[in-house]
Structure formats: structure tokens, C-alpha cells
Design a protein around this motif. Structure first.
Motif, PDB file in Angstrom:
ATOM      1  N   VAL A 198      -8.545  -4.648 -11.378  1.00  0.00           N
ATOM      2  CA  VAL A 198      -8.195  -3.375 -11.185  1.00  0.00           C
ATOM      3  C   VAL A 198      -9.387  -2.678 -10.179  1.00  0.00           C
ATOM      4  O   VAL A 198     -10.482  -2.440 -10.442  1.00  0.00           O
ATOM      5  N   PRO A 199      -8.833  -2.270  -8.853  1.00  0.00           N
ATOM      6  CA  PRO A 199      -9.522  -1.735  -7.888  1.00  0.00           C
ATOM      7  C   PRO A 199      -9.752  -0.024  -8.362  1.00  0.00           C
ATOM      8  O   PRO A 199      -8.914   0.651  -8.526  1.00  0.00           O
ATOM      9  N   VAL A 200     -11.017   0.269  -8.335  1.00  0.00           N
ATOM     10  CA  VAL A 200     -11.363   1.768  -8.690  1.00  0.00           C
ATOM     11  C   VAL A 200     -12.317   2.387  -7.404  1.00  0.00           C
ATOM     12  O   VAL A 200     -13.253   1.810  -7.136  1.00  0.00           O
ATOM     13  N   LYS A 201     -11.764   3.638  -7.031  1.00  0.00           N
ATOM     14  CA  LYS A 201     -12.310   4.236  -6.063  1.00  0.00           C
ATOM     15  C   LYS A 201     -13.165   5.364  -6.440  1.00  0.00           C
ATOM     16  O   LYS A 201     -12.782   6.132  -7.333  1.00  0.00           O
ATOM     17  N   ARG A 202     -14.222   5.804  -5.838  1.00  0.00           N
ATOM     18  CA  ARG A 202     -15.136   6.772  -6.369  1.00  0.00           C
ATOM     19  C   ARG A 202     -14.686   8.038  -5.384  1.00  0.00           C
ATOM     20  O   ARG A 202     -14.742   7.592  -4.250  1.00  0.00           O
TER      21      ARG A 202
ATOM     22  N   GLU B 103     -17.953   3.627   6.462  1.00  0.00           N
ATOM     23  CA  GLU B 103     -16.819   4.367   5.808  1.00  0.00           C
ATOM     24  C   GLU B 103     -15.773   3.441   5.874  1.00  0.00           C
ATOM     25  O   GLU B 103     -15.390   2.880   6.745  1.00  0.00           O
ATOM     26  N   LEU B 104     -15.086   3.544   4.649  1.00  0.00           N
ATOM     27  CA  LEU B 104     -13.781   2.496   4.295  1.00  0.00           C
ATOM     28  C   LEU B 104     -12.640   2.910   4.502  1.00  0.00           C
ATOM     29  O   LEU B 104     -12.412   3.995   3.958  1.00  0.00           O
ATOM     30  N   GLN B 105     -11.851   2.208   5.242  1.00  0.00           N
ATOM     31  CA  GLN B 105     -10.214   2.819   5.468  1.00  0.00           C
ATOM     32  C   GLN B 105      -9.386   1.855   4.762  1.00  0.00           C
ATOM     33  O   GLN B 105      -9.769   0.624   4.376  1.00  0.00           O
TER      34      GLN B 105
ATOM     35  N   ALA C  45      -9.212  -2.137   5.396  1.00  0.00           N
ATOM     36  CA  ALA C  45     -10.352  -2.691   5.313  1.00  0.00           C
ATOM     37  C   ALA C  45     -10.624  -2.946   3.755  1.00  0.00           C
ATOM     38  O   ALA C  45     -10.949  -3.946   3.461  1.00  0.00           O
ATOM     39  N   VAL C  46     -10.369  -2.119   2.989  1.00  0.00           N
ATOM     40  CA  VAL C  46     -10.317  -1.981   1.432  1.00  0.00           C
ATOM     41  C   VAL C  46      -9.499  -3.290   1.012  1.00  0.00           C
ATOM     42  O   VAL C  46      -9.642  -3.999   0.253  1.00  0.00           O
ATOM     43  N   ALA C  47      -8.138  -3.166   1.599  1.00  0.00           N
ATOM     44  CA  ALA C  47      -7.128  -4.014   1.329  1.00  0.00           C
ATOM     45  C   ALA C  47      -7.643  -5.694   1.595  1.00  0.00           C
ATOM     46  O   ALA C  47      -7.571  -6.518   0.735  1.00  0.00           O
TER      47      ALA C  47
ATOM     48  N   ASN D 157      -2.304   6.411   0.385  1.00  0.00           N
ATOM     49  CA  ASN D 157      -1.209   5.733  -0.151  1.00  0.00           C
ATOM     50  C   ASN D 157      -0.913   4.552   0.514  1.00  0.00           C
ATOM     51  O   ASN D 157       0.316   4.343   0.964  1.00  0.00           O
ATOM     52  N   GLN D 158      -1.933   3.686   0.558  1.00  0.00           N
ATOM     53  CA  GLN D 158      -1.593   2.409   1.359  1.00  0.00           C
ATOM     54  C   GLN D 158      -2.160   0.960   0.843  1.00  0.00           C
ATOM     55  O   GLN D 158      -1.586   0.038   1.074  1.00  0.00           O
ATOM     56  N   THR D 159      -3.396   1.307   0.140  1.00  0.00           N
ATOM     57  CA  THR D 159      -4.026   0.038  -0.170  1.00  0.00           C
ATOM     58  C   THR D 159      -3.400  -0.958  -0.943  1.00  0.00           C
ATOM     59  O   THR D 159      -3.430  -2.200  -0.507  1.00  0.00           O
TER      60      THR D 159
HETATM   61  N1  LIG Z   1     -13.118   1.942  -1.927  1.00  0.00           N
HETATM   62  C1  LIG Z   1     -12.160   1.533  -2.681  1.00  0.00           C
HETATM   63  N2  LIG Z   1     -12.732   0.668  -3.621  1.00  0.00           N
HETATM   64  C2  LIG Z   1     -11.663   0.292  -4.541  1.00  0.00           C
HETATM   65  N3  LIG Z   1     -10.520   0.664  -4.646  1.00  0.00           N
HETATM   66  C3  LIG Z   1      -9.995   1.370  -3.687  1.00  0.00           C
HETATM   67  C4  LIG Z   1     -10.865   1.782  -2.761  1.00  0.00           C
HETATM   68  N4  LIG Z   1      -9.847   2.524  -1.741  1.00  0.00           N
HETATM   69  C5  LIG Z   1      -8.606   2.599  -2.475  1.00  0.00           C
HETATM   70  N5  LIG Z   1      -8.714   1.799  -3.405  1.00  0.00           N
HETATM   71  C6  LIG Z   1      -7.596   1.523  -4.542  1.00  0.00           C
HETATM   72  O1  LIG Z   1      -6.360   1.645  -3.632  1.00  0.00           O
HETATM   73  C7  LIG Z   1      -5.628   2.566  -4.427  1.00  0.00           C
HETATM   74  C8  LIG Z   1      -4.800   3.587  -3.047  1.00  0.00           C
HETATM   75  O2  LIG Z   1      -5.803   4.135  -2.255  1.00  0.00           O
HETATM   76  P1  LIG Z   1      -5.329   4.896  -0.803  1.00  0.00           P
HETATM   77  O3  LIG Z   1      -4.429   3.795   0.022  1.00  0.00           O
HETATM   78  O4  LIG Z   1      -6.477   5.016  -0.013  1.00  0.00           O
HETATM   79  O5  LIG Z   1      -4.485   5.987  -1.075  1.00  0.00           O
HETATM   80  C9  LIG Z   1      -6.741   3.557  -5.153  1.00  0.00           C
HETATM   81  O6  LIG Z   1      -6.139   4.323  -6.071  1.00  0.00           O
HETATM   82  C10 LIG Z   1      -7.485   2.474  -5.439  1.00  0.00           C
HETATM   83  O7  LIG Z   1      -6.913   1.835  -6.636  1.00  0.00           O
END
Ligand SMILES: Nc1ncnc2c1ncn2[C@@H]1O[C@H](COP(=O)(O)O)[C@@H](O)[C@H]1O
Ligand SMILES: Cc1cc2nc3c(=O)[nH]c(=O)nc-3n(C[C@H](O)[C@H](O)[C@H](O)COP(=O)(O)OP(=O)(O)OC[C@H]3O[C@@H](n4cnc5c(N)ncnc54)[C@H](O)[C@@H]3O)c2cc1C
Lengths: 309, 249
Positions: free
Chosen positions: B5-9, B91-93, B96-98, B125-127
Motif C-alpha cells: 500500500v503506497p501512502v503519501k504524506r 520534489e516527486l512527481q 517518479a513515484v510510480a 490521479n496518475q500514480t
Molecule cells: N510520494 C508518494 N509516496 C507513496 N505513495 C504515493 C506517493 N505519491 C502518490 N502515491 C500514491 O499514488 C496515489 C495517487 O497519487 P497521485 O497520482 O499523485 O494523485 C496516492 O493516493 C498514493 O497511494
């Protein structure tokens, strides 16, 4: 180089979101091609050919696009994308689902939910539930973009663009559609409605929601929307949700009834032309964005409003 | 079965962020940070699958600054078994996170990844979709129901017109929507227990991933302000305004 727009369609017709996306594409400069990938989608391709500003329609008609799964559509788009400078899809549930797959496979950073085109490589997009607007510049060779449809007018019609068949990509066969439960309604689509009547937790129950808001929406020819709280409580189906993480709407008139106006809700409707709020709490934040605020008990006010219109 | 489970702060959902005067970004100094709400739903779902005997291990992963440890501890307080911090100040986009998550998946070999559908800060809404594509796995985004059986996940998805149910082969990536579950509150004993659970730290370079941003933010500005209009006294006045002033009905 040309620009590719991924059409949203149901094999028969083109969804309105496609028309806004074509307008966004027209701000980039370059011929606009529209991809219609489906099964038995000839009628949708013909409809796309009529859209003003479209130079060519690419139709990919094959059984594996019946369910339009993200995996199979992305596989097709991935093959086509290198001939284009930009690939655009509407920021709908389908566009958001599919396009990031293409981006990852082409090693491109997708630009989500743009609200303005500054130049061919620079775009404006909302962040933090629309509390800030970021202007971002892409260094990638191909720009992959999803478009916030409310920020761009719908393209017109009267065109007769050529339609060209393109070969299907491999059927990845990893996902199977089990079924769909599509909300049936004679009302206008939320995204395209001129008037929206929207209800929140203040309605108290699904029965109240329907009994009070439907007659009003009928009189106004309006679509029905809701806050997250109303959806979570089961008053209405999920696709009614307006907000940061639901649908983004910008009708001529948005009537918020029994909705407090949380940031996440405002993010979805604050670009409406005229906002009306009906709430019994004079301090409710919704009044800070409302053109006309009526403090009162919705159970009295809404029936009065319905009969006064 | 292992679930990752990826979790973002992120800035807490209750905070209304302010744009910095110099247009360089939003001011997040001294604001409350929390786990992205969609990720809380993801952790909750994974933990429920473990409690139901379907999953055996739940691993939380966060990418970002050292303080993401708190986010991982929060995930472990809900019930994740261990945490992995991919630590960087860059700064992670989403791309990069994926890629970082792909490297972690290659190592951990989970059967299922449950991510949030959207981070409430970048609203990208991409990762999840990107990770799924990089792994060559199927995806089921915007989930409001997940059932696992026979090496497959049957997932009900919230789509624009209503609901759609997909059957995807595992391993797969699922992303959560709001209705999937209601996350529990972590209890004090579980918060204490979480402090003792294993938390490993790696760097992007250890994973062989280049995390340099691809998009440059040129400026961040305030959206046009919408000012409060007027209060109307009653329905008659409201209807009059809508008909004769705003001319919208
Ligand atoms: N820096 C991060 N660390 C861990 N999980 C992330 C991170 N950024 C995004 N995610 C995961 O990707 C989902 C979608 O993020 P996003 O694509 O940035 O809208 C988030 O709800 C997380 O589950
Ligand atoms: C990650 C995340 C994403 C979210 N996404 C969204 C989203 O996309 N869309 C969204 O809407 N929310 C979203 N939310 C939820 C949001 O934060 C609020 O909780 C929600 O919008 C509140 O809904 P509400 O206004 O209907 O309910 P409440 O805040 O409970 O407000 C009800 C209002 O009704 C009024 N009222 C009660 N009785 C009456 C009466 N008899 N007459 C008149 N007025 C009455 C009350 O005064 C009150 O102002 C999200 C939250 C999170 C954490």
C-alpha cells in the motif's frame, strides 16, 4: 505535428466531453485527429467527423475495445502517440483511467486536468482542490494531457472530416468486464447541464432528497447533483457527487440545498456562473461563494421555490 | 498473499492552503500534515483483507522526506505489518513515484497493490495507473468494492455514469474511491505497537531510479476569488433575482 484527441463515446454517439477536449486541442496549433476506439463504433466515428476543427477521424473497430478497458485502449494509443505532438483525453473517469498508462509506457509525465493552454508546452492546472493554480511546463517530446472539460467551450459541428480505419493493437486479455450499473435518468448529464439542483446532508434522507429536489429539477429542466455526505449516506448514487474527487461542474445556475460548502465541494462547483445557496445556518461557508443566499429551512423553502418558478 | 500500500504524506484535508506571495508555490510551513485520505482507505482495505485471512502481510510504502516516517507509522497503527520509506528531498512527481514503487514491487513481489485514486495535494490521479502499466499488470481504479478469489480480484468501480465491475488477474493494482470503506481510528495501544514495527529506509539511487522532475512549475497563483453576493429575504425575492437580474431561469 498533429494532435490526437481520444474520443469518449458509447459506440453510437460522441460524449460531450470530447467536444470540450477538441477545443482545448485547437489552442495548441496543428491538425486535430480524433481516435474512436470501440466495437461497432462506426456511428460514433461518423459523429466525430462532424465536429468542427477535426482534420481526421481514426477509427479502430475491434471486439477487444467493446468494454474500452484501460489496458487495451492504452496499448492502442501507445502505438499511435509517437506520430503526434500532443495526446489529449477528457479528464473523465475513462480518460483519467487510461491516459496515465500511456504516459508511463512512453516515459512521459502526464499533465492532468488542464484549465488553460499557455503555449504548446505550458499549461495551467488546479492543485490543492482548486485553491491554487499551477502553471507547468513540460520537457517531454510528447505531451500527454487530460482536459478539465468545464474550462473549454464545446466545439461546434457542421464538419465532414475523413474517417480512416487504423489497425487494432494486441488484445492484452488481462481484464474482463463483469457488468455495469449505469444510472438511468431522463435528466441532462451533470457535466453538460445548464442548471444543477444539488442536495447535501441537510436533506436528511434519500426520500426527502427525491421528494423535494426532483420536482424542482423537473421545473427547471435541471440535472441533480449531491455532496459527498449525501452520496455516502446513500441518498443518491455515486455519480451524483460534485467536488474535488467527484464531478467538476460549471453550469449557468447551481442551487446548493442543505450543503455546507466544504473546500472539497466548492472545488467542484465554484466556477458556476450563478450560485444559489439555501441553508439554515447563516454561517455556512457556502454563503461565501453564493451570488444569492437564502437562510432558511429547506423543508419550507424548497417547496415554495418549486411552486414559485 | 502480500499486499503493498503506497501512502503519501499530504497537507491535511481540513487545511485551506495559501499561495505564497512570490508565486513559487503554496505555503506548507507549519500546516498540519496527514496521510492522504484515499491512502487511509487503501490501508484499511488491506488490513481488512488480512483480518479476513485473505492476505498474510500488508506493507506500507511512502516516498518523500524523512517525515514520511510518521505517515508509515500511521499506516502501521491501522494495521500494516511494516513500512518502507523511499527517502528523498527531491520534489516527486507521479511518474517518479510510480518508478520507485515499481522497483519496490520488483523486490517485494506483492500479489496486490492498493493505492489511493488521487493525492489531494497534486490532484494528479496518475500514480496507480502508471505503476500498473510499468509492471505490465491489470488495473482497477476508483474501487468501491473489492473481492479476491481464485487468483483474481473482482472490483466494482465508480465511473461517471454509475458503477462498473471488472475481474482482473492478480497481481494487479487497485485504486480506492471514497465509498470502499470507512477507515478505523487508530487506538492508542495500536499506535504504541506501530512504533515497534519494522521500518526500512532506502534511497532512490539504491533502487536505480532517476526521480528528477519532468514538469517545471513556472508559477503558482491564486484562483480568481469568488465574492459573496447578497442575501435574499425570501423565495419571492430569490425568484425575482434569478429571472430579472441574473436571467438564468
Ligand atoms: N510520494 C508518494 N509516496 C507513496 N505513495 C504515493 C506517493 N505519491 C502518490 N502515491 C500514491 O499514488 C496515489 C495517487 O497519487 P497521485 O497520482 O499523485 O494523485 C496516492 O493516493 C498514493 O497511494
Ligand atoms: C478526500 C476527501 C474527498 C472529498 N471529496 C468531496 C467531494 O468531491 N465532494 C463533496 O461534496 N465533498 C467531498 N468531501 C467531503 C467534504 O469534506 C464534506 O464532508 C462534505 O462536502 C459535506 O457534505 P454536506 O455539505 O452535504 O454535509 P454537512 O457539512 O453536514 O452540511 C449539511 C448542511 O445542511 C444544512 N442543513 C441541515 N438541515 C437543514 C435544513 N433543514 N434546512 C437548510 N439547511 C439545513 C446545515 O446547516 C449544513 O450546512 C471530501 C472529503 C475528503 C476527506
Amino acid at each position: 505535428m498533429a494532435i490526437l484527441v481520444i474520443a469518449e463515446h458509447d459506440n453510437q454517439s460522441i460524449k460531450a466531453a470530447t467536444l470540450n477536449t477538441v477545443t482545448a486541442a485547437s489552442k495548441l496549433g496543428g491538425d486535430i485527429h480524433v481516435l474512436v476506439a470501440g466495437a461497432g463504433c462506426g456511428a460514433a466515428a461518423e459523429a466525430a467527423a462532424k465536429v468542427a476543427g477535426v482534420a481526421k477521424v481514426l477509427v479502430c473497430d475491434a471486439p477487444q475495445y467493446e468494454a474500452q478497458t484501460a489496458e487495451n485502449v492504452a496499448e492502442l494509443v501507445k502505438g499511435l502517440a509517437p506520430s503526434y505532438s500532443h495526446v489529449l483525453a477528457p479528464a473523465t473517469s475513462a480518460g483519467k483511467n487510461m491516459l496515465p498508462r500511456v504516459a508511463a509506457q512512453l516515459d512521459v509525465a502526464q499533465i492532468s486536468d488542464i484549465v488553460a493552454v499557455e503555449s504548446a508546452d505550458t499549461f495551467v492546472r488546479p492543485i490543492y482542490a482548486g485553491n491554487a493554480l499551477a502553471t507547468v511546463k513540460s520537457a517531454d517530446a510528447i505531451k500527454l494531457i487530460t482536459v478539465r472539460t468545464t474550462a473549454f467551450d464545446a466545439a461546434g459541428d457542421g464538419n465532414a472530416a475523413p474517417v480512416e480505419a487504423v489497425a487494432a493493437a494486441a488484445d492484452l486479455g488481462v481484464t474482463a468486464l463483469v457488468g455495469r450499473e449505469i444510472t438511468k435518468s431522463a435528466r441532462p448529464e451533470l457535466g453538460a447541464a445548464k442548471i444543477i439542483v444539488s442536495g447535501g446532508r441537510g436533506l436528511g434522507s434519500g426520500d426527502n432528497y427525491h421528494q423535494l429536489l426532483e420536482p424542482l429539477a423537473d421545473k427547471l429542466g435541471a440535472a441533480l447533483g449531491a455532496s459527498r455526505a449525501a452520496v455516502d449516506a446513500g441518498y443518491v448514487p455515486n455519480d451524483y457527487q460534485v467536488g474535488q474527487t467527484g464531478k467538476i461542474v460549471a453550469p449557468q445556475l447551481y442551487i446548493a440545498i442543505g450543503i455546507s460548502g466544504a473546500i472539497q465541494h466548492l472545488a467542484g462547483m465554484k466556477d458556476s456562473k450563478v450560485i444559489v445557496a439555501i441553508n439554515k445556518d447563516p454561517e455556512a461557508p457556502i454563503f461565501q461563494v453564493a451570488d444569492y443566499g437564502l437562510v432558511g429551512d429547506l423543508f419550507e423553502v424548497v417547496p415554495q421555490l418549486t411552486s414559485a418558478i | 498473499m502480500k499486499i503493498l500500500v503506497p501512502v503519501k504524506r499530504v497537507v491535511d484535508y481540513n487545511v485551506k492552503v495559501r499561495v505564497k506571495a512570490d508565486g513559487s508555490g503554496v505555503d506548507i510551513a507549519n500546516v498540519k500534515m496527514s496521510m492522504n485520505p484515499f491512502d487511509e482507505i487503501a490501508v484499511e482495505e488491506a488490513v481488512r483483507l488480512k483480518e479476513a485471512g485473505v492476505a498474510t502481510e500488508v506493507v506500507a510504502v511512502s516516498c518523500g522526506v524523512t517525515a514520511c516516517q510518521e505517515t508509515l507509522r500511521a499506516a502501521m497503527a491501522i494495521g500494516a505489518d511494516r513500512g518502507i520509506l523511499v527517502e528523498t528531498d527531491v520534489e516527486l512527481q507521479p511518474l517518479a513515484v510510480a518508478k520507485l514503487l515499481k522497483a519496490v514491487c520488483d523486490k517485494e513481489q506483492p500479489d496486490l497493490v492498493i493505492a489511493g485514486k488521487q493525492a489531494i495535494d497534486d490532484d494528479a490521479n496518475q500514480t496507480g495507473q502508471m505503476l500498473s502499466a510499468l509492471m505490465g499488470w491489470p488495473q482497477a481504479t476508483f474501487a468501491s468494492k473489492v473481492a479476491l478469489a481464485d487468483g483474481k480480484a473482482q472490483v466494482t468501480r465508480e465511473i461517471d455514469g454509475g458503477l462498473e465491475t471488472l475481474s482482473v488477474k492478480l497481481p494487479a493494482v487497485v485504486t480506492t474511491d471514497l465509498r470502499l470503506n470507512e477507515p478505523r481510528y487508530a487506538t492508542l495501544p495500536n499506535i504504541m505497537k506501530a512504533k515497534k514495527k519494522p521500518l526500512d529506509t532506502v534511497k532512490p539511487a539504491d533502487l536505480g531510479v532517476d526521480v528528477a522532475p519532468r514538469l517545471t512549475t513556472l508559477k503558482v497563483s491564486e484562483p480568481p476569488k469568488r465574492s459573496a453576493g447578497e442575501r435574499v429575504a425570501d423565495v419571492a425575492q430569490l425568484v425575482d433575482k434569478l429571472k430579472n437580474v441574473a436571467k438564468v431561469i
